[in-house]
Write a protein that holds these residues in place. Structure first.
Motif, PDB file in Angstrom:
ATOM      1  N   ALA A  13     -15.907   2.535  19.039  1.00  0.00           N
ATOM      2  CA  ALA A  13     -16.036   1.841  17.766  1.00  0.00           C
ATOM      3  C   ALA A  13     -15.730   2.749  16.590  1.00  0.00           C
ATOM      4  O   ALA A  13     -15.238   2.288  15.557  1.00  0.00           O
ATOM      5  CB  ALA A  13     -17.448   1.267  17.639  1.00  0.00           C
ATOM      6  N   MET A  14     -16.024   4.056  16.715  1.00  0.00           N
ATOM      7  CA  MET A  14     -15.837   4.969  15.600  1.00  0.00           C
ATOM      8  C   MET A  14     -14.462   5.636  15.616  1.00  0.00           C
ATOM      9  O   MET A  14     -14.147   6.417  14.727  1.00  0.00           O
ATOM     10  CB  MET A  14     -16.926   6.038  15.620  1.00  0.00           C
ATOM     11  N   LYS A  15     -13.669   5.356  16.620  1.00  0.00           N
ATOM     12  CA  LYS A  15     -12.349   5.975  16.717  1.00  0.00           C
ATOM     13  C   LYS A  15     -11.539   5.648  15.468  1.00  0.00           C
ATOM     14  O   LYS A  15     -11.375   4.484  15.111  1.00  0.00           O
ATOM     15  CB  LYS A  15     -11.624   5.454  17.960  1.00  0.00           C
ATOM     16  N   PRO A  16     -11.026   6.633  14.749  1.00  0.00           N
ATOM     17  CA  PRO A  16     -10.355   6.369  13.475  1.00  0.00           C
ATOM     18  C   PRO A  16      -9.023   5.647  13.642  1.00  0.00           C
ATOM     19  O   PRO A  16      -8.313   5.837  14.622  1.00  0.00           O
ATOM     20  CB  PRO A  16     -10.151   7.780  12.901  1.00  0.00           C
ATOM     21  N   PHE A  17      -8.702   4.825  12.635  1.00  0.00           N
ATOM     22  CA  PHE A  17      -7.425   4.113  12.617  1.00  0.00           C
ATOM     23  C   PHE A  17      -6.410   4.982  11.885  1.00  0.00           C
ATOM     24  O   PHE A  17      -6.023   4.698  10.757  1.00  0.00           O
ATOM     25  CB  PHE A  17      -7.593   2.765  11.914  1.00  0.00           C
ATOM     26  N   THR A  18      -5.971   6.053  12.530  1.00  0.00           N
ATOM     27  CA  THR A  18      -5.136   7.041  11.853  1.00  0.00           C
ATOM     28  C   THR A  18      -3.740   6.529  11.522  1.00  0.00           C
ATOM     29  O   THR A  18      -3.121   7.017  10.585  1.00  0.00           O
ATOM     30  CB  THR A  18      -5.017   8.310  12.707  1.00  0.00           C
ATOM     31  N   ASN A  19      -3.222   5.575  12.299  1.00  0.00           N
ATOM     32  CA  ASN A  19      -1.873   5.073  12.036  1.00  0.00           C
ATOM     33  C   ASN A  19      -1.894   3.680  11.405  1.00  0.00           C
ATOM     34  O   ASN A  19      -0.961   2.900  11.559  1.00  0.00           O
ATOM     35  CB  ASN A  19      -1.038   5.056  13.322  1.00  0.00           C
ATOM     36  N   TYR A  20      -2.977   3.361  10.691  1.00  0.00           N
ATOM     37  CA  TYR A  20      -3.106   2.071  10.015  1.00  0.00           C
ATOM     38  C   TYR A  20      -3.340   2.276   8.515  1.00  0.00           C
ATOM     39  O   TYR A  20      -3.931   3.265   8.097  1.00  0.00           O
ATOM     40  CB  TYR A  20      -4.309   1.285  10.564  1.00  0.00           C
ATOM     41  N   ILE A  21      -2.862   1.325   7.732  1.00  0.00           N
ATOM     42  CA  ILE A  21      -3.204   1.254   6.314  1.00  0.00           C
ATOM     43  C   ILE A  21      -4.470   0.407   6.211  1.00  0.00           C
ATOM     44  O   ILE A  21      -4.511  -0.701   6.750  1.00  0.00           O
ATOM     45  CB  ILE A  21      -2.076   0.597   5.490  1.00  0.00           C
ATOM     46  N   GLN A  22      -5.484   0.910   5.529  1.00  0.00           N
ATOM     47  CA  GLN A  22      -6.755   0.187   5.431  1.00  0.00           C
ATOM     48  C   GLN A  22      -6.858  -0.549   4.099  1.00  0.00           C
ATOM     49  O   GLN A  22      -6.525  -0.011   3.051  1.00  0.00           O
ATOM     50  CB  GLN A  22      -7.926   1.164   5.563  1.00  0.00           C
ATOM     51  N   PHE A  23      -7.317  -1.813   4.168  1.00  0.00           N
ATOM     52  CA  PHE A  23      -7.529  -2.629   2.983  1.00  0.00           C
ATOM     53  C   PHE A  23      -8.978  -3.095   2.963  1.00  0.00           C
ATOM     54  O   PHE A  23      -9.512  -3.492   4.007  1.00  0.00           O
ATOM     55  CB  PHE A  23      -6.641  -3.884   3.003  1.00  0.00           C
ATOM     56  N   ASN A  24      -9.597  -3.072   1.787  1.00  0.00           N
ATOM     57  CA  ASN A  24     -10.854  -3.790   1.677  1.00  0.00           C
ATOM     58  C   ASN A  24     -10.523  -5.260   1.413  1.00  0.00           C
ATOM     59  O   ASN A  24      -9.356  -5.626   1.248  1.00  0.00           O
ATOM     60  CB  ASN A  24     -11.763  -3.206   0.591  1.00  0.00           C
ATOM     61  N   ARG A  25     -11.531  -6.081   1.377  1.00  0.00           N
ATOM     62  CA  ARG A  25     -11.306  -7.527   1.257  1.00  0.00           C
ATOM     63  C   ARG A  25     -10.527  -7.889  -0.011  1.00  0.00           C
ATOM     64  O   ARG A  25      -9.586  -8.679   0.033  1.00  0.00           O
ATOM     65  CB  ARG A  25     -12.656  -8.247   1.290  1.00  0.00           C
ATOM     66  N   LYS A 306     -14.853  -8.042  11.047  1.00  0.00           N
ATOM     67  CA  LYS A 306     -15.835  -8.963  10.492  1.00  0.00           C
ATOM     68  C   LYS A 306     -17.166  -8.268  10.255  1.00  0.00           C
ATOM     69  O   LYS A 306     -17.555  -7.361  10.987  1.00  0.00           O
ATOM     70  CB  LYS A 306     -16.072 -10.139  11.453  1.00  0.00           C
ATOM     71  N   GLY A 307     -17.884  -8.771   9.240  1.00  0.00           N
ATOM     72  CA  GLY A 307     -19.230  -8.312   8.984  1.00  0.00           C
ATOM     73  C   GLY A 307     -20.245  -9.221   9.646  1.00  0.00           C
ATOM     74  O   GLY A 307     -19.886 -10.198  10.313  1.00  0.00           O
ATOM     75  N   PRO A 308     -21.540  -8.955   9.470  1.00  0.00           N
ATOM     76  CA  PRO A 308     -22.586  -9.738  10.140  1.00  0.00           C
ATOM     77  C   PRO A 308     -22.631 -11.208   9.724  1.00  0.00           C
ATOM     78  O   PRO A 308     -23.177 -12.037  10.442  1.00  0.00           O
ATOM     79  CB  PRO A 308     -23.875  -9.006   9.750  1.00  0.00           C
ATOM     80  N   ASP A 309     -22.035 -11.528   8.563  1.00  0.00           N
ATOM     81  CA  ASP A 309     -22.027 -12.909   8.073  1.00  0.00           C
ATOM     82  C   ASP A 309     -20.752 -13.650   8.447  1.00  0.00           C
ATOM     83  O   ASP A 309     -20.458 -14.699   7.884  1.00  0.00           O
ATOM     84  CB  ASP A 309     -22.205 -12.919   6.553  1.00  0.00           C
ATOM     85  N   HIS A 310     -19.977 -13.103   9.384  1.00  0.00           N
ATOM     86  CA  HIS A 310     -18.708 -13.671   9.864  1.00  0.00           C
ATOM     87  C   HIS A 310     -17.546 -13.455   8.885  1.00  0.00           C
ATOM     88  O   HIS A 310     -16.413 -13.817   9.197  1.00  0.00           O
ATOM     89  CB  HIS A 310     -18.816 -15.180  10.162  1.00  0.00           C
ATOM     90  N   LEU A 311     -17.796 -12.914   7.717  1.00  0.00           N
ATOM     91  CA  LEU A 311     -16.728 -12.704   6.742  1.00  0.00           C
ATOM     92  C   LEU A 311     -15.953 -11.430   7.065  1.00  0.00           C
ATOM     93  O   LEU A 311     -16.536 -10.415   7.470  1.00  0.00           O
ATOM     94  CB  LEU A 311     -17.305 -12.606   5.330  1.00  0.00           C
ATOM     95  N   MET A 312     -14.640 -11.479   6.882  1.00  0.00           N
ATOM     96  CA  MET A 312     -13.817 -10.291   7.090  1.00  0.00           C
ATOM     97  C   MET A 312     -14.134  -9.265   6.004  1.00  0.00           C
ATOM     98  O   MET A 312     -14.144  -9.594   4.816  1.00  0.00           O
ATOM     99  CB  MET A 312     -12.328 -10.647   7.024  1.00  0.00           C
ATOM    100  N   GLU A 313     -14.394  -8.046   6.422  1.00  0.00           N
ATOM    101  CA  GLU A 313     -14.726  -6.977   5.473  1.00  0.00           C
ATOM    102  C   GLU A 313     -13.581  -5.993   5.273  1.00  0.00           C
ATOM    103  O   GLU A 313     -13.364  -5.495   4.167  1.00  0.00           O
ATOM    104  CB  GLU A 313     -15.953  -6.211   5.956  1.00  0.00           C
ATOM    105  N   LYS A 314     -12.856  -5.725   6.368  1.00  0.00           N
ATOM    106  CA  LYS A 314     -11.769  -4.752   6.284  1.00  0.00           C
ATOM    107  C   LYS A 314     -10.567  -5.249   7.086  1.00  0.00           C
ATOM    108  O   LYS A 314     -10.709  -6.002   8.048  1.00  0.00           O
ATOM    109  CB  LYS A 314     -12.207  -3.386   6.817  1.00  0.00           C
ATOM    110  N   VAL A 315      -9.396  -4.799   6.674  1.00  0.00           N
ATOM    111  CA  VAL A 315      -8.160  -5.124   7.372  1.00  0.00           C
ATOM    112  C   VAL A 315      -7.407  -3.818   7.606  1.00  0.00           C
ATOM    113  O   VAL A 315      -7.281  -2.993   6.697  1.00  0.00           O
ATOM    114  CB  VAL A 315      -7.279  -6.086   6.551  1.00  0.00           C
ATOM    115  N   TYR A 316      -6.922  -3.632   8.834  1.00  0.00           N
ATOM    116  CA  TYR A 316      -6.151  -2.451   9.180  1.00  0.00           C
ATOM    117  C   TYR A 316      -4.756  -2.907   9.631  1.00  0.00           C
ATOM    118  O   TYR A 316      -4.627  -3.623  10.621  1.00  0.00           O
ATOM    119  CB  TYR A 316      -6.819  -1.662  10.313  1.00  0.00           C
ATOM    120  N   LEU A 317      -3.740  -2.482   8.896  1.00  0.00           N
ATOM    121  CA  LEU A 317      -2.358  -2.866   9.201  1.00  0.00           C
ATOM    122  C   LEU A 317      -1.603  -1.635   9.698  1.00  0.00           C
ATOM    123  O   LEU A 317      -1.558  -0.604   9.006  1.00  0.00           O
ATOM    124  CB  LEU A 317      -1.677  -3.435   7.954  1.00  0.00           C
ATOM    125  N   LYS A 318      -1.036  -1.754  10.887  1.00  0.00           N
ATOM    126  CA  LYS A 318      -0.347  -0.605  11.504  1.00  0.00           C
ATOM    127  C   LYS A 318       0.843  -0.181  10.649  1.00  0.00           C
ATOM    128  O   LYS A 318       1.619  -1.016  10.187  1.00  0.00           O
ATOM    129  CB  LYS A 318       0.077  -0.953  12.924  1.00  0.00           C
TER     130      LYS A 318
END
Length: 320
Positions: A13-25, A306-318
């Motif tokens: 779960a903690m493995k970093p997304f090193t080859n992804y662009i990270q977006f907040n909501r 997704k967060g605990p409320d089912h809402l998407m919190e973060k997006v990672y795009l390769k």
């Protein structure tokens, strides 16, 4: 789950997304870029899954930017096909653009797939959008029982992978009227007398927990046929909670049908039902997630968290 198993899940779960662009909501929502919302509240209600909380705001902020991105990719694919056909002086069949959607049981894949299908069908250059779930490619219960695999239903070996690959090969070759087997969640088994016909759509969505799986026993993988892939993610604790909540809802609804495979659970008290759902989760679904599903997450082109409320919190795009 023992401490060793917990630690393995946490490392994955903690493995970093090193080859992804990270977006907040908020940043991801900006990429909608005025894409119109062509979906009503009534339509959304009709495709919402059991215990799946999704709003029109979620569709606007998360799914519209996604479908805009997919639209650009489909256009590029169509243009490349046209250029190749022109170069070869060859009139080829339309080749469907295939999207794979992976993720755990109870994470909301099915609802997400139906939302994506509906939104993509509203674009002018790809109005025909099919959807197939890999549940139909499970071996029948009789086969699983004969092999002693009923407790591993949903694990990679419980699928007729060669049949699924043959299906995707036919679809990707532009073949019309390709048959996909159907599955009944009521009887918890493949329907031997029913199929779905996939007739050369512009886009085909393939949804299933293990669609990004690779195996040393196969030289061709299901994901080899994907033009784009999505993984829907959430913390394991949240998915477990959603699974148990869904079990309790089904106990009061679908399980009441005498034809239901799980009809035997209707007389359980709420405490007993929670214990039963927890046992099933820990012995089957959590094990499958840990061993087979979660390790494929970083093979996806895009990951939604997704967060605990089912809402998407973060997006990672390769990135590549």
């Amino acid at each position: 789950m023992n401490n060793e198993r917990k630690s393995k899940l946490e490392v994955i779960a903690m493995k970093p997304f090193t080859n992804y662009i990270q977006f907040n909501r908020d940043k991801w929502a900006e990429l909608r870029n005025k894409t119109p919302l062509l979906l009503s509240e009534e339509e959304l209600e009709s495709i919402r899954g059991i215990n799946e909380e999704i709003s029109l705001q979620e569709v606007e902020e998360i799914y519209l930017p996604l479908t805009r991105l997919i639209n650009l990719k489909v256009k590029a694919s169509q243009q490349l096909q046209g250029a190749t056909n022109s170069f070869l002086d060859y009139k080829a069949k339309k080749i469907p653009f295939i999207i794979g959607i992976a993720g755990s049981v109870a994470v909301g894949k099915s609802t997400g797939a139906r939302v994506i299908q509906t939104l993509l069908s509203r674009w002018d250059n790809h109005k025909e959008v099919g959807l197939v779930t890999t549940d139909g490619f499970l071996y029948p219960n009789a086969t699983l029982e004969s092999k002693g695999w009923m407790s591993r239903k949903g694990f990679p070996e419980s699928y007729d992978t060669q049949r699924l690959i043959k299906f995707l090969m036919d679809v990707k070759s532009g073949k019309p009227r390709v048959e996909a087997p159907l599955y009944s969640h009521l009887t918890y088994d493949v329907l031997s007398d029913k199929v779905e016909i996939i007739n050369n759509p512009d886009i085909l969505i393939v949804e299933g927990i293990n669609v990004l799986q690779v195996s040393k026993s196969h030289s061709v993988f299901v994901s080899d046929f994907f033009d784009f892939s999505i993984y829907i993610d959430a913390d394991v604790r949240n998915i477990k909670k959603w699974y148990i909540e869904r079990f309790l809802t089904l106990q009061k609804t679908a399980f009441q049908d005498p034809m239901s495979y799980f009809h035997r659970y209707i007389s359980l008290s709420e405490e007993e039902a929670v214990q039963t759902a927890t046992s099933i989760w820990e012995s089957i679904n959590a094990k499958n997630l840990r061993e087979n599903i979660l390790p494929t997450r970083q093979r996806a082109d895009i990951v939604f968290k997704k967060g605990p409320d089912h809402l998407m919190e973060k997006v990672y795009l390769k990135k590549f």
